[in-house]
Design a protein around this motif. Sequence first.
Motif, PDB file in Angstrom:
ATOM      1  N   LEU A 133      57.766  99.008  10.785  1.00  0.00           N
ATOM      2  CA  LEU A 133      56.975  99.453  11.503  1.00  0.00           C
ATOM      3  C   LEU A 133      57.364 100.233  12.613  1.00  0.00           C
ATOM      4  O   LEU A 133      56.932 101.306  13.060  1.00  0.00           O
ATOM      5  CB  LEU A 133      56.046  98.331  12.022  1.00  0.00           C
ATOM      6  N   ASN A 134      58.391  99.907  13.390  1.00  0.00           N
ATOM      7  CA  ASN A 134      58.932 100.393  14.549  1.00  0.00           C
ATOM      8  C   ASN A 134      59.391 101.699  14.295  1.00  0.00           C
ATOM      9  O   ASN A 134      59.455 102.750  14.659  1.00  0.00           O
ATOM     10  CB  ASN A 134      60.190  99.532  15.259  1.00  0.00           C
ATOM     11  N   GLU A 135      60.074 101.885  13.189  1.00  0.00           N
ATOM     12  CA  GLU A 135      60.515 103.193  12.567  1.00  0.00           C
ATOM     13  C   GLU A 135      59.543 103.879  12.277  1.00  0.00           C
ATOM     14  O   GLU A 135      59.623 105.449  12.622  1.00  0.00           O
ATOM     15  CB  GLU A 135      61.588 102.804  11.404  1.00  0.00           C
ATOM     16  N   GLU A 136      58.459 103.752  11.594  1.00  0.00           N
ATOM     17  CA  GLU A 136      57.443 104.610  11.241  1.00  0.00           C
ATOM     18  C   GLU A 136      56.782 105.080  12.763  1.00  0.00           C
ATOM     19  O   GLU A 136      56.276 106.447  12.680  1.00  0.00           O
ATOM     20  CB  GLU A 136      56.218 103.869  10.501  1.00  0.00           C
ATOM     21  N   GLU A 137      56.345 103.987  13.458  1.00  0.00           N
ATOM     22  CA  GLU A 137      56.081 104.555  14.967  1.00  0.00           C
ATOM     23  C   GLU A 137      56.867 105.422  15.663  1.00  0.00           C
ATOM     24  O   GLU A 137      56.019 106.496  16.259  1.00  0.00           O
ATOM     25  CB  GLU A 137      55.585 103.250  15.683  1.00  0.00           C
ATOM     26  N   GLU A 138      58.097 105.595  15.322  1.00  0.00           N
ATOM     27  CA  GLU A 138      58.956 106.212  15.965  1.00  0.00           C
ATOM     28  C   GLU A 138      59.058 107.694  15.517  1.00  0.00           C
ATOM     29  O   GLU A 138      58.999 108.701  16.074  1.00  0.00           O
ATOM     30  CB  GLU A 138      60.649 105.795  15.986  1.00  0.00           C
ATOM     31  N   ASN A 139      58.953 107.743  13.831  1.00  0.00           N
ATOM     32  CA  ASN A 139      58.818 109.036  13.381  1.00  0.00           C
ATOM     33  C   ASN A 139      57.324 109.691  13.875  1.00  0.00           C
ATOM     34  O   ASN A 139      57.238 110.910  13.998  1.00  0.00           O
ATOM     35  CB  ASN A 139      58.900 108.654  11.873  1.00  0.00           C
ATOM     36  N   LEU A 140      56.305 108.845  14.111  1.00  0.00           N
ATOM     37  CA  LEU A 140      55.053 109.446  14.329  1.00  0.00           C
ATOM     38  C   LEU A 140      55.206 109.893  15.813  1.00  0.00           C
ATOM     39  O   LEU A 140      54.641 111.145  16.191  1.00  0.00           O
ATOM     40  CB  LEU A 140      54.005 108.331  14.402  1.00  0.00           C
ATOM     41  N   LYS A 141      55.891 109.303  16.583  1.00  0.00           N
ATOM     42  CA  LYS A 141      56.313 110.013  18.064  1.00  0.00           C
ATOM     43  C   LYS A 141      56.970 111.459  17.985  1.00  0.00           C
ATOM     44  O   LYS A 141      56.567 112.235  18.676  1.00  0.00           O
ATOM     45  CB  LYS A 141      56.871 108.925  18.858  1.00  0.00           C
ATOM     46  N   LYS A 142      57.865 111.140  17.136  1.00  0.00           N
ATOM     47  CA  LYS A 142      58.836 112.565  16.925  1.00  0.00           C
ATOM     48  C   LYS A 142      57.656 113.542  16.383  1.00  0.00           C
ATOM     49  O   LYS A 142      58.002 114.829  16.845  1.00  0.00           O
ATOM     50  CB  LYS A 142      59.837 112.287  15.926  1.00  0.00           C
ATOM     51  N   LEU A 143      56.924 113.256  15.492  1.00  0.00           N
ATOM     52  CA  LEU A 143      55.960 114.220  14.956  1.00  0.00           C
ATOM     53  C   LEU A 143      54.914 114.839  15.771  1.00  0.00           C
ATOM     54  O   LEU A 143      54.935 116.022  16.128  1.00  0.00           O
ATOM     55  CB  LEU A 143      55.381 113.863  13.672  1.00  0.00           C
ATOM     56  N   ASN A 144      54.560 114.042  16.863  1.00  0.00           N
ATOM     57  CA  ASN A 144      53.762 114.482  17.694  1.00  0.00           C
ATOM     58  C   ASN A 144      54.380 115.205  18.854  1.00  0.00           C
ATOM     59  O   ASN A 144      53.759 116.232  19.310  1.00  0.00           O
ATOM     60  CB  ASN A 144      53.124 113.171  18.316  1.00  0.00           C
ATOM     61  N   THR A 145      55.621 114.973  19.100  1.00  0.00           N
ATOM     62  CA  THR A 145      56.361 115.642  20.162  1.00  0.00           C
ATOM     63  C   THR A 145      56.627 116.891  19.341  1.00  0.00           C
ATOM     64  O   THR A 145      56.529 117.980  20.135  1.00  0.00           O
ATOM     65  CB  THR A 145      57.796 114.956  20.417  1.00  0.00           C
ATOM     66  N   ARG A 146      57.075 117.069  18.469  1.00  0.00           N
ATOM     67  CA  ARG A 146      57.356 118.391  17.597  1.00  0.00           C
ATOM     68  C   ARG A 146      56.039 119.339  17.625  1.00  0.00           C
ATOM     69  O   ARG A 146      56.034 120.525  17.929  1.00  0.00           O
ATOM     70  CB  ARG A 146      57.790 118.234  16.249  1.00  0.00           C
ATOM     71  N   LYS A 147      54.949 118.764  17.344  1.00  0.00           N
ATOM     72  CA  LYS A 147      53.562 119.461  17.411  1.00  0.00           C
ATOM     73  C   LYS A 147      53.371 119.995  18.552  1.00  0.00           C
ATOM     74  O   LYS A 147      53.036 121.136  19.049  1.00  0.00           O
ATOM     75  CB  LYS A 147      52.423 118.460  16.985  1.00  0.00           C
ATOM     76  N   LYS A 148      53.532 119.201  19.613  1.00  0.00           N
ATOM     77  CA  LYS A 148      53.313 119.567  20.898  1.00  0.00           C
ATOM     78  C   LYS A 148      54.338 120.857  21.341  1.00  0.00           C
ATOM     79  O   LYS A 148      53.780 121.652  21.937  1.00  0.00           O
ATOM     80  CB  LYS A 148      53.443 118.346  22.037  1.00  0.00           C
ATOM     81  N   SER A 149      55.492 120.677  21.067  1.00  0.00           N
ATOM     82  CA  SER A 149      56.423 121.974  21.389  1.00  0.00           C
ATOM     83  C   SER A 149      55.948 123.010  20.531  1.00  0.00           C
ATOM     84  O   SER A 149      55.783 124.376  21.171  1.00  0.00           O
ATOM     85  CB  SER A 149      57.806 121.710  21.007  1.00  0.00           C
ATOM     86  N   TYR A 150      55.589 122.888  19.366  1.00  0.00           N
ATOM     87  CA  TYR A 150      54.438 124.176  18.588  1.00  0.00           C
ATOM     88  C   TYR A 150      53.628 124.653  19.349  1.00  0.00           C
ATOM     89  O   TYR A 150      53.370 125.958  19.567  1.00  0.00           O
ATOM     90  CB  TYR A 150      54.338 123.770  17.187  1.00  0.00           C
ATOM     91  N   GLU A 151      52.642 123.725  20.007  1.00  0.00           N
ATOM     92  CA  GLU A 151      51.442 123.964  20.538  1.00  0.00           C
ATOM     93  C   GLU A 151      51.970 124.892  21.969  1.00  0.00           C
ATOM     94  O   GLU A 151      51.283 125.889  22.098  1.00  0.00           O
ATOM     95  CB  GLU A 151      50.595 122.988  21.157  1.00  0.00           C
ATOM     96  N   ASN A 152      53.178 124.393  22.684  1.00  0.00           N
ATOM     97  CA  ASN A 152      53.700 125.128  23.783  1.00  0.00           C
ATOM     98  C   ASN A 152      53.881 126.469  23.450  1.00  0.00           C
ATOM     99  O   ASN A 152      53.858 127.581  24.230  1.00  0.00           O
ATOM    100  CB  ASN A 152      54.610 124.369  24.342  1.00  0.00           C
ATOM    101  N   GLU A 153      54.469 126.568  22.299  1.00  0.00           N
ATOM    102  CA  GLU A 153      55.138 127.829  21.706  1.00  0.00           C
ATOM    103  C   GLU A 153      54.041 128.873  21.516  1.00  0.00           C
ATOM    104  O   GLU A 153      54.051 130.126  21.749  1.00  0.00           O
ATOM    105  CB  GLU A 153      56.051 127.812  20.586  1.00  0.00           C
ATOM    106  N   MET A 154      52.892 128.330  20.783  1.00  0.00           N
ATOM    107  CA  MET A 154      51.856 129.046  20.722  1.00  0.00           C
ATOM    108  C   MET A 154      51.109 129.621  21.901  1.00  0.00           C
ATOM    109  O   MET A 154      50.725 130.695  22.038  1.00  0.00           O
ATOM    110  CB  MET A 154      50.652 128.242  20.032  1.00  0.00           C
ATOM    111  N   ARG A 155      51.050 128.720  22.983  1.00  0.00           N
ATOM    112  CA  ARG A 155      50.519 129.233  24.306  1.00  0.00           C
ATOM    113  C   ARG A 155      51.428 130.309  24.667  1.00  0.00           C
ATOM    114  O   ARG A 155      50.806 131.289  25.252  1.00  0.00           O
ATOM    115  CB  ARG A 155      50.524 127.831  25.286  1.00  0.00           C
ATOM    116  N   LYS A 156      52.533 130.179  24.614  1.00  0.00           N
ATOM    117  CA  LYS A 156      53.499 131.367  25.112  1.00  0.00           C
ATOM    118  C   LYS A 156      53.374 132.383  24.578  1.00  0.00           C
ATOM    119  O   LYS A 156      53.296 133.723  25.113  1.00  0.00           O
ATOM    120  CB  LYS A 156      54.966 130.616  24.940  1.00  0.00           C
ATOM    121  N   LEU A 157      53.364 132.376  23.085  1.00  0.00           N
ATOM    122  CA  LEU A 157      53.129 133.670  22.278  1.00  0.00           C
ATOM    123  C   LEU A 157      51.942 134.241  22.733  1.00  0.00           C
ATOM    124  O   LEU A 157      51.790 135.275  22.641  1.00  0.00           O
ATOM    125  CB  LEU A 157      53.192 133.307  20.691  1.00  0.00           C
TER     126      LEU A 157
END
Length: 162
Positions: A33-57
Motif C-alpha cells: 500500500l505504501n508503494e502504491e501511494e508513493e507511485n500515486l504521489k509521483k504521478l501527481n507530481t509528474r502531472k503538475k509538472s506537465y501542467e506547469n509546462e503547458m502554462r508556460k507554453l
Amino acid sequence: MAKFRYRMQNILDIKNQMEEQSKLEFAQARMILNEEEENLKKLNTRKKSYENEMRKLLSENLKVRKIMETKDAINRMDDMIQEQILKVRFAEKKLEEARQKMTELMQERKTHENLKEKAFDEFMKELNADESKEIDQLTSYRFGKKISEHSETGKIPDSSQE
C-alpha cells in the motif's frame, strides 16, 4: 510432584504460528500500500509538472506541436493516475483483509491461552486438594499411632502436648 501438561498445546502452538504469519502478511500488505501511494504521489507530481509546462507554453509563443504533446501527456497522466488510484484502493482492501485475519487469529490465540490458564488453575486446585488429602492422611496416621502407643501403655494422650 505432578507436571502440568496442556492437552491442546499443539493447537495453541499452531495458533501462534498462524498469528505470526498473518502479522507478516499484514506488514507485506502495508508495504505494498505504501508503494502504491508513493507511485500515486509521483504521478501527481509528474502531472503538475506537465501542467506547469503547458502554462508556460501557452504564455510564450504558440508552439502548437509542443502544446499538443503536453496536452496528450497530461491526458495520459490522468489515465495513469486513475489506474493508480484503483491500485491503491485494491491495496487498501488487501490491507484491511489482512488486518481482519490477523485480529481474528489473535482472538483465537488469546482464547486458547485463556483455556490453558483455566486448565492450569484447575490443575493447581487438584494438586492442592491432593496435597491436603495427603497431609490429612499423614496427620491421621500420626495421631492414630500416638493413640495406639498410649493405649498399650494405658495412658491417654494429652492433646495440649502436641
